[in-house]
Enzyme design. Structure first.
Site, short mmCIF file in Angstrom:
data_model
loop_
_atom_site.label_atom_id
_atom_site.label_comp_id
_atom_site.label_asym_id
_atom_site.label_seq_id
_atom_site.Cartn_x
_atom_site.Cartn_y
_atom_site.Cartn_z
CD1 TRP A 102 -2.87 -4.98 8.54
CD2 TRP A 102 -2.26 -5.38 6.43
NE1 TRP A 102 -2.97 -6.34 8.32
CE2 TRP A 102 -2.60 -6.61 7.04
CE3 TRP A 102 -1.84 -5.39 5.10
CZ2 TRP A 102 -2.53 -7.84 6.36
CZ3 TRP A 102 -1.78 -6.60 4.43
CH2 TRP A 102 -2.12 -7.81 5.05
NE ARG A 115 -3.39 -2.82 0.36
CZ ARG A 115 -3.84 -3.61 1.34
NH1 ARG A 115 -3.11 -3.84 2.42
NH2 ARG A 115 -5.01 -4.22 1.22
CD1 TRP A 164 -6.58 -13.22 8.35
CD2 TRP A 164 -7.45 -11.21 8.78
NE1 TRP A 164 -7.49 -12.95 7.37
CE2 TRP A 164 -8.05 -11.71 7.60
CE3 TRP A 164 -7.84 -9.95 9.25
CZ2 TRP A 164 -9.02 -11.00 6.88
CZ3 TRP A 164 -8.81 -9.25 8.53
CH2 TRP A 164 -9.39 -9.77 7.37
CG ASP A 168 -3.05 -5.88 -1.13
OD1 ASP A 168 -4.16 -5.82 -1.68
OD2 ASP A 168 -2.86 -6.40 -0.01
CG HIS A 210 -5.68 -8.64 -1.44
ND1 HIS A 210 -6.12 -7.41 -1.05
CD2 HIS A 210 -6.16 -9.52 -0.52
CE1 HIS A 210 -6.83 -7.53 0.07
NE2 HIS A 210 -6.88 -8.80 0.41
CG ASP A 224 -5.73 -11.62 2.62
OD1 ASP A 224 -5.04 -12.01 1.66
OD2 ASP A 224 -5.78 -10.44 2.98
CD GLU A 225 -9.33 -8.61 3.42
OE1 GLU A 225 -9.90 -8.03 4.35
OE2 GLU A 225 -8.37 -8.10 2.80
CG PHE A 235 0.55 -2.78 16.13
CD1 PHE A 235 -0.50 -3.32 16.85
CD2 PHE A 235 1.84 -3.12 16.51
CE1 PHE A 235 -0.29 -4.18 17.94
CE2 PHE A 235 2.07 -3.96 17.59
CZ PHE A 235 1.00 -4.50 18.30
CG ASP A 236 -3.97 -1.37 10.15
OD1 ASP A 236 -4.15 -2.15 11.12
OD2 ASP A 236 -4.54 -1.55 9.05
C1 ACM Z 1 -5.85 -9.29 6.18
O1 ACM Z 1 -5.89 -8.41 7.05
N1 ACM Z 1 -6.58 -9.13 5.08
C2 ACM Z 1 -5.05 -10.48 6.31
#
Ligand code: ACM
Length: 510
Positions: free
Chosen positions: A451, A144, A373, A173, A244, A306-307, A399-400
Site C-alpha cells: 500500500w 495513493r 487481509w 481509491d 473507496h 473492503d472497508e 509491507f507498508d
Molecule cells: C485493505 O487493506 N483495506 C484491503
C-alpha cells in the site's frame, strides 16, 4: 555450499565436476517457448554483454529445454552437464529453470549496468523444483501514489527473479482513479488528480499542498501486461467498489449519496463517501469493471469490496427503498448487490473473481475467491464456507508497516511497536492456524501488499519491499526452513539485489 539461492529449490543434488559456458550461449527450445529464451537473452546481453543463439537440438546446444508433460504445472528439473538439460511441462517451469541458472551463475548476470564476463563456471548438479502454492502474489497500490509504467515493469522483473507469479494492481481509491475509461472520461480527467496529500503521518493532520496524479491509458496497461507475460507474471487488476469511491464521486457526483460537490480525497484513511445503490451506480460499476477486465483477458479480476462504510446508506431514502425491495434488514447487505452484479458479469466473461474478505460480511456470491487481509482467521472462515482463499493477513504481509521498531525507520503506516520484520515474514504460515487439514485445498497461496500512502519514491518502494519480498517468496514457494539458514542465503542474495539496483533495507547485525 551456500549459493544464496532464494527461494531455495525443493531439492538440489551435487554431482562431481563443473560446466563452463562462453558467449554465444547456445540454447535449443521449441518454438512455443522461444520467448522465454529471448527474455533470458535480453537479460544476458544487458548484464554481461553476451549473445544467446537459439539453435537446433541436434546442434550440441549448451542448454536444451525440453517439454515433458509428466511435470506438474510450474515444476521443472535442471541437470547441468556438457549439455545442460531443462525439463518442464509449462512455459513458467522452463522460465523458472532459466532464472535458477542465472542465480547459480556469478552475480554479474543480475547487473543493471554492463559488467564484462569472459566465462560462466557452474557446478554440476540436479535440481528438482516446483512451488507448493500456486498463488504467489505481490500487490501494488498505484492509487495513493501513482507509479509509472517503467517502475511497474521493474517490479515485475523483481518478482520474476523470485519466481513469484502474480502482480495485483490496486487501480483506484478515494485518493485517485488510475485507468482511462473511454465512456467515463472524467474518471481520469478529474478523478486521477488530487490537490494535496498528507504531510508526514496522517495523524499529524498536516497537508503538503502539492498536486499528485496520473493514470494509465489502455496502451500503458498493454505494455505492462506484455512485459508481465514475458516474465511469467500474471497481472491481476483491481477496481475497488462500492467503498473507496470518493475519486469516482468527485468525477461523477450523480454516483454518490450527497448533494455537495466532492474533491478527490486529500487525506489517508477510509472516506465515508461511497457509491449509491441506484441503477446508474450499479451499471457504472459493471461497465468499468468489465472494461478493465477486457484489458486483461486471461486474468482473474479483483472487485475490492473492503472497508465500505454504510453511514451514507443508513440516511439515504434511495438506499432504504432498495433495502425494502430486497427485504434486507441491514444496510451492510446492500454491498452484496455490487458483489453479485460484478461477479455475475465477470464470470460471464470467463474471469475468475477475487474480493477482500469483507464481502463475506454482506451477501456475497459463491465462487468468489477471498483475499483474507484482516487476519488469518478470515482465511479459516472463508475456507469453512467453501471458498478458495488467498492469504494476505496484514499482521504479516502488509509491507507498508514499519520494517522494525528502530527509531530511525522512515515514516510508515504503523507506529512502533507495530512492525513487520523480514524475520517475522519468514515465520509466516500460509495455512492459517486452526484450519482443518481437509480444508487445506482451499488455500491457493499468499500475497504481500505494498500500500502506498507512505511510499512515494522508487527507492522507498524498494526499501519497504526488500528483503521482505525475498523472505515472502520462499514462504510462498514452500521451501522455508530455519531463519538462520535463510539469513546466510539472503546475505548473498542481497548482492543480486544490489546488482539489480534495488535499494533494499540493509540487514541488522546478526
Ligand atoms: C485493505 O487493506 N483495506 C484491503
Amino acid at each position: 555450499m551456500n549459493l544464496g539461492l532464494v527461494p531455495q529449490p525443493r531439492s538440489i543434488a551435487a554431482r562431481p565436476g563443473g560446466v563452463v559456458w562462453e558467449s554465444p550461449l547456445r540454447i535449443s527450445v521449441e518454438d512455443d517457448w522461444r520467448e522465454i529464451v529471448e527474455t533470458f537473452a535480453v537479460d544476458l546481453s544487458a548484464s554481461i554483454g553476451w549473445r544467446v543463439e537459439i539453435v537446433d537440438e541436434q546442434a550440441k546446444p549448451d542448454i536444451q529445454i525440453l517439454r515433458v508433460l509428466e511435470y506438474r504445472d510450474e515444476d521443472y528439473q535442471i541437470r547441468t552437464g556438457e549439455c545442460t538439460t531443462i525439463e518442464a511441462s509449462s512455459r513458467a517451469g522452463a522460465s523458472y529453470a532459466l532464472t535458477m541458472l542465472r542465480q547459480m551463475a556469478p552475480v554479474a548476470l543480475w547487473s543493471n549496468t554492463l559488467r564484462e564476463l569472459e566465462k560462466i563456471e557452474l557446478p554440476r548438479f540436479v535440481i528438482n523444483d516446483g512451488p507448493k502454492f500456486r498463488w504467489r502474489g505481490v500487490h501494488l497500490d498505484v492509487a495513493r501514489h501513482f507509479w509509472d509504467v517503467a517502475t511497474v515493469c521493474r517490479l515485475i522483473d523483481q518478482l520474476a527473479a523470485h519466481r513469484l507469479n502474480k502482480l495485483h494492481l490496486h487501480l483506484n481509491d478515494d485518493q485517485g482513479w488510475r485507468v482511462e475509461i473511454p465512456t467515463w472520461p472524467r474518471l481520469s480527467e478529474v478523478g486521477s488528480r488530487r490537490r494535496s496529500s498528507p504531510l508526514g503521518h496522517e495523524v499529524d493532520g498536516r497537508d503538503d499542498n502539492i498536486a499528485h496524479g496520473g493514470s494509465y491509458s489502455a496502451n500503458d496497461l498493454a505494455i505492462i501486461r506484455e512485459h508481465a507475460v514475458k516474465r511469467c507474471v500474471q497481472i491481476v487488476p483491481e477496481i475497488d467498489l462500492p467503498g473507496h469511491a470518493q475519486a469516482v464521486i468527485a468525477a461523477y457526483a450523480q454516483l454518490g449519496n450527497v448533494s455537495e460537490p466532492l474533491e478527490v480525497w486529500t487525506r489517508w484513511g477510509i472516506s465515508d463517501h461511497v457509491l449509491n445503490v441506484g441503477p446508474e451506480a450499479l451499471d457504472f460499476a459493471e461497465e468499468v469493471v468489465c472494461y478493465v477486465a477486457s484489458l486483461f483477458p486471461d486474468s482473474p479480476v479483483h472487485i475490492g469490496g473492503d472497508e465500505c462504510p454504510t453511514t451514507e446508506w443508513e440516511s439515504s431514502a434511495l438506499a432504504r427503498a432498495v433495502m425494502d425491495e430486497h427485504g434486507f434488514t441491514e444496510a451492510r447487505q446492500l454491498q452484496g448487490l455490487f458483489t453479485k452484479r460484478l461477479t455475475g458479469a465477470l464470470q460471464r466473461d470467463h474471469h475468475e473473481v477475487i474480493a477482500w474478505d469483507e464481502v463475506l460480511d454482506a451477501d456475497d456470491s459463491p465462487g468468489t475467491v477471498i483475499m483474507a487481509w484482516r487476519s488469518s482467521r478470515k482465511g479459516v472462515e472463508a475456507a469453512r464456507r467453501g471458498r478458495d482463499v488467498i492469504m494476505a493477513p496484514m499482521q504479516f504481509l502488509y509491507f507498508d508497516w514499519l520494517n522494525s521498531v528502530d527509531a530511525g525507520e522512515p515514516i510508515a503506516l504503523t507506529l512502533a511497536p507495530q512492525a513487520t520484520t523480514w524475520e517475522k515474514v519468514y515465520g509466516f504460515s500460509i495455512f492459517p492456524p486452526g484450519l482443518e487439514p481437509d480444508l487445506r485445498h482451499h488455500i491457493r497461496g499468499a500475497q504481500a501488499q505494498l500500500w502506498s500512502e507512505y511510499i512515494a519514491t522508487r527507492d522507498h518502494l524498494d526499501y519497504m519491499a526488500f528483503p521482505r519480498i525475498s523472505a515472502f517468496s520462499e514462504v510462498a514457494w514452500g521451501t522455508s526452513t530455519m531463519v538462520s539458514d535463510f539469513r546466510k542465503r539472503l546475505a548473498l542474495h542481497l548482492e543480486r539485489l544490489s546488482a539489480m539496483g534495488v535499494a533494499y533495507r540493509p540487514l541488522d547485525p546478526a
